[in-house]
Design a protein around this motif. Sequence first.
Motif, PDB file in Angstrom:
ATOM      1  N   ARG A  11       0.857  -1.187   0.000  1.00  0.00           N
ATOM      2  CA  ARG A  11       0.000   0.000   0.000  1.00  0.00           C
ATOM      3  C   ARG A  11       0.887   1.227   0.000  1.00  0.00           C
ATOM      4  NH1 ARG A  11      -2.117   3.689   3.625  1.00  0.00           N
ATOM      5  NH2 ARG A  11      -1.155   2.614   5.377  1.00  0.00           N
ATOM      6  N   ASP A  12       0.596   2.151  -0.879  1.00  0.00           N
ATOM      7  CA  ASP A  12       1.322   3.415  -0.944  1.00  0.00           C
ATOM      8  C   ASP A  12       0.801   4.316   0.166  1.00  0.00           C
ATOM      9  OD1 ASP A  12       2.019   6.137  -1.616  1.00  0.00           O
ATOM     10  OD2 ASP A  12       2.538   5.413  -3.607  1.00  0.00           O
ATOM     11  N   ASN A  13       1.674   4.783   1.038  1.00  0.00           N
ATOM     12  CA  ASN A  13       1.255   5.636   2.149  1.00  0.00           C
ATOM     13  C   ASN A  13       0.750   6.994   1.690  1.00  0.00           C
ATOM     14  OD1 ASN A  13       1.831   3.725   4.087  1.00  0.00           O
ATOM     15  ND2 ASN A  13       3.875   4.508   4.484  1.00  0.00           N
ATOM     16  N   GLU A  14       1.174   7.459   0.519  1.00  0.00           N
ATOM     17  CA  GLU A  14       0.752   8.776   0.038  1.00  0.00           C
ATOM     18  C   GLU A  14      -0.633   8.752  -0.588  1.00  0.00           C
ATOM     19  OE1 GLU A  14       3.698  10.700  -2.357  1.00  0.00           O
ATOM     20  OE2 GLU A  14       5.273  10.348  -0.882  1.00  0.00           O
ATOM     21  N   ASP A  15      -0.866   7.834  -1.531  1.00  0.00           N
ATOM     22  CA  ASP A  15      -2.173   7.802  -2.197  1.00  0.00           C
ATOM     23  C   ASP A  15      -3.097   6.714  -1.652  1.00  0.00           C
ATOM     24  OD1 ASP A  15      -1.361   5.401  -3.367  1.00  0.00           O
ATOM     25  OD2 ASP A  15      -1.074   6.269  -5.352  1.00  0.00           O
ATOM     26  N   GLU A  16      -2.603   5.907  -0.724  1.00  0.00           N
ATOM     27  CA  GLU A  16      -3.349   4.831  -0.059  1.00  0.00           C
ATOM     28  C   GLU A  16      -3.897   3.788  -1.036  1.00  0.00           C
ATOM     29  OE1 GLU A  16      -6.115   6.491   2.725  1.00  0.00           O
ATOM     30  OE2 GLU A  16      -4.506   7.312   3.965  1.00  0.00           O
ATOM     31  N   ARG A  17      -3.312   3.701  -2.226  1.00  0.00           N
ATOM     32  CA  ARG A  17      -3.695   2.667  -3.191  1.00  0.00           C
ATOM     33  C   ARG A  17      -2.865   1.418  -2.938  1.00  0.00           C
ATOM     34  NH1 ARG A  17      -3.392   4.421  -9.155  1.00  0.00           N
ATOM     35  NH2 ARG A  17      -4.064   2.270  -9.287  1.00  0.00           N
TER      36      ARG A  17
END
Length: 68
Positions: A11-17
């Motif tokens: 999971r990308d912490n910036e875009d939460e994708r």
Amino acid sequence: MSGALGTYVVRDNEDERYYSFDYRQIVTEGFRTIRTGEQVRFHVSAESPDRAEFVIRLDQPDPAEYYR
């Protein structure tokens, strides 16, 4: 991260994708096992925007401790 049958999800912490990858995308030396919660850096694939590639472990454990 989580893994099932050789497919992993980050999971990308910036875009939460969420992005999937397999062990072939891991480029950190000696990093062929995944532990839930490990922090990694990755690049999003241009050909497949739901895939991670060039996955690199950020926190390198001491090999003697890691492989006990």
